[in-house]
Design a protein around this motif. Structure first.
Motif, PDB file in Angstrom:
ATOM      1  N   VAL A 187       0.850  -1.189   0.000  1.00  0.00           N
ATOM      2  CA  VAL A 187       0.000   0.000   0.000  1.00  0.00           C
ATOM      3  C   VAL A 187       0.885   1.238   0.000  1.00  0.00           C
ATOM      4  O   VAL A 187       1.748   1.400   0.871  1.00  0.00           O
ATOM      5  N   VAL A 188       0.664   2.102  -0.976  1.00  0.00           N
ATOM      6  CA  VAL A 188       1.437   3.339  -1.111  1.00  0.00           C
ATOM      7  C   VAL A 188       0.495   4.512  -0.893  1.00  0.00           C
ATOM      8  O   VAL A 188      -0.422   4.737  -1.687  1.00  0.00           O
ATOM      9  N   CYS A 189       0.698   5.229   0.200  1.00  0.00           N
ATOM     10  CA  CYS A 189      -0.096   6.405   0.543  1.00  0.00           C
ATOM     11  C   CYS A 189       0.837   7.579   0.813  1.00  0.00           C
ATOM     12  O   CYS A 189       2.035   7.394   1.037  1.00  0.00           O
ATOM     13  N   SER A 197       4.057   1.614   2.583  1.00  0.00           N
ATOM     14  CA  SER A 197       5.189   2.414   2.106  1.00  0.00           C
ATOM     15  C   SER A 197       4.715   3.829   1.819  1.00  0.00           C
ATOM     16  O   SER A 197       4.025   4.085   0.825  1.00  0.00           O
ATOM     17  N   PRO A 198       5.051   4.786   2.704  1.00  0.00           N
ATOM     18  CA  PRO A 198       4.573   6.159   2.520  1.00  0.00           C
ATOM     19  C   PRO A 198       5.427   6.948   1.527  1.00  0.00           C
ATOM     20  O   PRO A 198       6.633   6.749   1.429  1.00  0.00           O
ATOM     21  N   THR A 199       4.777   7.841   0.810  1.00  0.00           N
ATOM     22  CA  THR A 199       5.520   8.751  -0.072  1.00  0.00           C
ATOM     23  C   THR A 199       6.033   9.957   0.695  1.00  0.00           C
ATOM     24  O   THR A 199       7.016  10.581   0.297  1.00  0.00           O
ATOM     25  N   GLY A 200       5.385  10.305   1.810  1.00  0.00           N
ATOM     26  CA  GLY A 200       5.632  11.598   2.423  1.00  0.00           C
ATOM     27  C   GLY A 200       4.942  12.677   1.615  1.00  0.00           C
ATOM     28  O   GLY A 200       4.177  12.394   0.674  1.00  0.00           O
ATOM     29  N   SER A 201       5.193  13.919   1.935  1.00  0.00           N
ATOM     30  CA  SER A 201       4.511  15.020   1.252  1.00  0.00           C
ATOM     31  C   SER A 201       4.774  14.986  -0.246  1.00  0.00           C
ATOM     32  O   SER A 201       5.842  14.584  -0.696  1.00  0.00           O
ATOM     33  N   ALA A 235       0.554  -7.332  -5.140  1.00  0.00           N
ATOM     34  CA  ALA A 235      -0.391  -6.321  -5.597  1.00  0.00           C
ATOM     35  C   ALA A 235       0.033  -4.997  -4.983  1.00  0.00           C
ATOM     36  O   ALA A 235       0.408  -4.940  -3.802  1.00  0.00           O
ATOM     37  N   VAL A 236      -0.002  -3.947  -5.770  1.00  0.00           N
ATOM     38  CA  VAL A 236       0.416  -2.625  -5.309  1.00  0.00           C
ATOM     39  C   VAL A 236      -0.791  -1.696  -5.377  1.00  0.00           C
ATOM     40  O   VAL A 236      -1.333  -1.453  -6.451  1.00  0.00           O
ATOM     41  N   LEU A 237      -1.229  -1.237  -4.217  1.00  0.00           N
ATOM     42  CA  LEU A 237      -2.369  -0.332  -4.128  1.00  0.00           C
ATOM     43  C   LEU A 237      -1.860   1.097  -4.039  1.00  0.00           C
ATOM     44  O   LEU A 237      -1.167   1.468  -3.089  1.00  0.00           O
ATOM     45  N   LEU A 238      -2.203   1.909  -5.032  1.00  0.00           N
ATOM     46  CA  LEU A 238      -1.762   3.304  -5.085  1.00  0.00           C
ATOM     47  C   LEU A 238      -2.892   4.202  -4.603  1.00  0.00           C
ATOM     48  O   LEU A 238      -3.951   4.276  -5.235  1.00  0.00           O
ATOM     49  N   ALA A 239      -2.656   4.886  -3.480  1.00  0.00           N
ATOM     50  CA  ALA A 239      -3.673   5.792  -2.947  1.00  0.00           C
ATOM     51  C   ALA A 239      -3.069   7.064  -2.367  1.00  0.00           C
ATOM     52  O   ALA A 239      -3.493   7.535  -1.312  1.00  0.00           O
ATOM     53  N   PRO A 240      -2.072   7.648  -3.020  1.00  0.00           N
ATOM     54  CA  PRO A 240      -1.507   8.894  -2.481  1.00  0.00           C
ATOM     55  C   PRO A 240      -2.440  10.074  -2.754  1.00  0.00           C
ATOM     56  O   PRO A 240      -3.260  10.043  -3.670  1.00  0.00           O
ATOM     57  N   VAL A 292      -3.080  -1.514  -8.505  1.00  0.00           N
ATOM     58  CA  VAL A 292      -4.419  -1.009  -8.210  1.00  0.00           C
ATOM     59  C   VAL A 292      -4.334   0.508  -8.067  1.00  0.00           C
ATOM     60  O   VAL A 292      -3.671   1.022  -7.158  1.00  0.00           O
ATOM     61  N   VAL A 293      -4.982   1.221  -8.983  1.00  0.00           N
ATOM     62  CA  VAL A 293      -5.030   2.680  -8.918  1.00  0.00           C
ATOM     63  C   VAL A 293      -6.350   3.042  -8.271  1.00  0.00           C
ATOM     64  O   VAL A 293      -7.410   2.981  -8.906  1.00  0.00           O
ATOM     65  N   ASP A 294      -6.301   3.358  -7.008  1.00  0.00           N
ATOM     66  CA  ASP A 294      -7.509   3.512  -6.200  1.00  0.00           C
ATOM     67  C   ASP A 294      -8.446   4.555  -6.796  1.00  0.00           C
ATOM     68  O   ASP A 294      -8.091   5.725  -6.930  1.00  0.00           O
TER      69      ASP A 294
END
Length: 552
Positions: A26-28, A78-82, A113-118, A175-177
């Motif tokens: 999960v990438v947020c 896995s956070p992106t940060g700002s 699976a990679v969930l993109l939700a930034p 996965v592009v949320d």
């Protein structure tokens, strides 16, 4: 060429079959209350609760937790940060995805699976950021984490047999949320698969040591990669007499390598033709520096500076990768003519010597001052050939716009000037047509930013011959890092020695030819070397060129 992991794209996590993946990454932007309240978080928020209760820093860096509700029971956050601060850009998405997928691989996953939700900022919020290609960048990051170098694949096959496992991943579900346009997601997958195949060709060649990737072996690798790709033709020139006649600067630079045939130079030509000629908007003429090892020649590199000089071929690697990618995607908007100059800059009794004057293909007398400035030599005659072809096509009635680009790990000065960023140096016609800005815009969108340098009168004055014995100076005798404008003036040399000075803005519309020199000495390798090993390779500028010149 290795096969890519299977790529599947979805608009929500519910579309991912439970048995198709063995980890969820999960990438947020941040794993805060807002992220935990999203619909997609329902399947994993409960698993993180015990950790959040005891660790206030939980979710601030990549972390793996057990989560029975997700595939494989592995949940990676896995956070992106700002993403909206002054210097933020899409590379933060790339870094977060790559870190997350790499952690899943370390845990044993082969089908993440990679969930993109930034939370992406609104367009224009950050002046120096472009998130328009963020999904492509995310998928490229996942594939980057999965890549295994050619030399490692060959070692595994040699030690464990032909059936040895040589890939880290079998598949990737992205996965592009909340994505609404499924057709666009399929377009993303097509673009990325082509870019990644081209990037992997560049990396396979680039990681090869100087014996594994001699000039001839580089040629074989390229030939095998493009053999079955529609629209791409391949030609190689090995005959030394032909090289001497057609590419005298390359020939003389490589003279010391003639003692053994396996180190001889060669020229590889690739031609790509659009499947839809009526849609062609421009013709790209690309020249790549392919110095498979650079000793400096008789101007020998000292003080350990020879370390890493097997990487001096990355310009040719990147150009070959871009041509392959263009053929795979069947881009309709361009035709490409590509010349790769492959040599080993050896040292020996037959070395090219400072003080020699060599006549270029364009009939320009070049005074050699430093044989370690070989990159501009090997590219100049191919540029002259491109110039000849463009003028001949115009004389025959062709009106398709054309541009010449040289791509090279050319100078240490560009690293001193810009650090780990590539730079463009364009002539007047190219700046007028904004080719350098196109590359900068594309690089920003694909996470490979380029700086635009400007060529000034001092650059041309620096290389202009001052006696009746020469027309142009190839270089001075100092390293580029100790020379003012050390990454700009080589472009002026190429222009003069290739005859392109006759095709400047002042020559008029019928004669002017856009030319962009692309120095990737900073961007072609990453920042850190592991221990005493060589640093990683990025595949620059394959994605940047795709962003600049593809219409798909």
């Amino acid at each position: 060429m290795p096969s890519l992991p299977q790529i599947r794209l979805h608009s929500e996590y519910a579309q991912v079959a439970a048995d198709s993946h063995d980890a969820l990454v999960v990438v947020c932007t941040a794993f805060d209350a807002a992220a935990l309240q999203s619909a997609s978080a329902a399947c994993w928020a409960a698993a993180t609760a015990p950790y959040r209760e005891v660790d206030r820093e939980f979710g601030s860096s990549v972390v793996l937790v057990p989560a029975p509700a997700v595939g494989g029971g592995r949940l990676v956050l896995s956070p992106t940060g700002s993403l909206d601060d002054d210097t933020d850009d899409v590379r933060k998405v790339f870094d977060a995805v790559k870190r997350g997928v790499a952690r899943a691989i370390e845990a044993g996953a082969q089908r993440p699976a990679v969930l993109l939700a930034p939370r992406l900022p609104a367009a224009g919020t950050v002046p120096d950021a472009d998130y328009s290609r963020w999904v492509e960048v995310a998928l490229l990051a996942a594939l980057d984490a999965s890549y295994v170098t050619l030399v490692v694949r060959e070692h595994r096959q040699a030690t464990a047999g032909a059936n040895a496992v040589v890939e880290k991943l079998v598949s990737v579900d992205l996965v592009v949320d909340g994505a609404a346009d499924t057709a666009e997601l399929h377009g993303v997958a097509k673009r990325v698969a082509a870019i990644e195949a081209g990037r992997r060709l560049a990396l396979d060649m680039g990681y090869g040591d100087p014996e594994r990737m001699t000039p001839y072996n580089c040629a074989k690798t390229i030939e095998a990669a493009v053999a079955a790709v529609p629209g791409i033709s391949y030609e190689e020139i090995k005959d030394l007499e032909v090289l001497k006649r057609e590419y005298p600067l390359l020939y003389n630079s490589a003279r010391a390598s003639f003692s053994e045939e396996r180190t001889w130079p060669c020229v590889v030509k690739l031609e790509y033709r659009s499947p839809e000629p009526a849609k062609v908007k421009e013709h790209l003429y690309l020249v790549g520096k392919g110095v498979t090892y650079d000793t400096g020649g008789i101007s020998l590199k000292t003080g350990g500076a020879m370390r890493g000089m097997s990487r001096d071929k990355l310009g040719a690697c990147g150009v070959a990768g871009f041509v392959l990618a263009t053929g795979l995607v069947q881009e309709p908007g361009v035709n490409i003519s590509c010349i790769l100059a492959l040599e080993r800059n050896s040292i020996g009794p037959n070395s090219l010597l400072p003080d020699e004057v060599v006549l270029s293909r364009a009939g320009v007398r070049v005074l050699i001052n430093d044989t370690d400035a070989e990159g501009r030599l090997v590219m100049t005659d191919p540029v002259a050939e491109c110039r000849e072809r463009i003028l001949a096509a115009r004389a025959a009635g062709t009106t398709t716009p054309a541009v010449i680009c040289t791509v090279a790990t050319l100078t240490g000065h560009v690293i001193r000037a810009y650090g780990l960023y590539g730079a463009t140096v364009a002539n007047g016609p190219a700046r007028g047509a904004q080719y350098d800005k196109r590359l900068a815009v594309a690089g920003l969108a694909y996470g490979d930013p380029f700086e635009n340098s400007v060529m000034r009168r001092e650059d041309h004055q620096f290389v202009r011959g001052q006696t009746d014995r020469e027309d142009v100076y190839q270089a001075n005798s100092l390293p580029s890092t100790l020379t003012d404008r050390g990454h700009q003036y080589p472009a002026a040399f190429i222009i003069k020695a290739a005859g392109l000075d006759k095709n400047s803005a002042g020559a008029g519309a019928g004669q002017a030819i856009p030319f962009v020199h692309v120095d990737i000495a900073g961007s072609a390798e990453d920042a850190h070397a592991p221990g005493l090993g060589l640093s990683g390779i990025t595949g620059s500028p394959v994605a940047t060129f795709a962003g600049a010149f593809w219409t798909v």
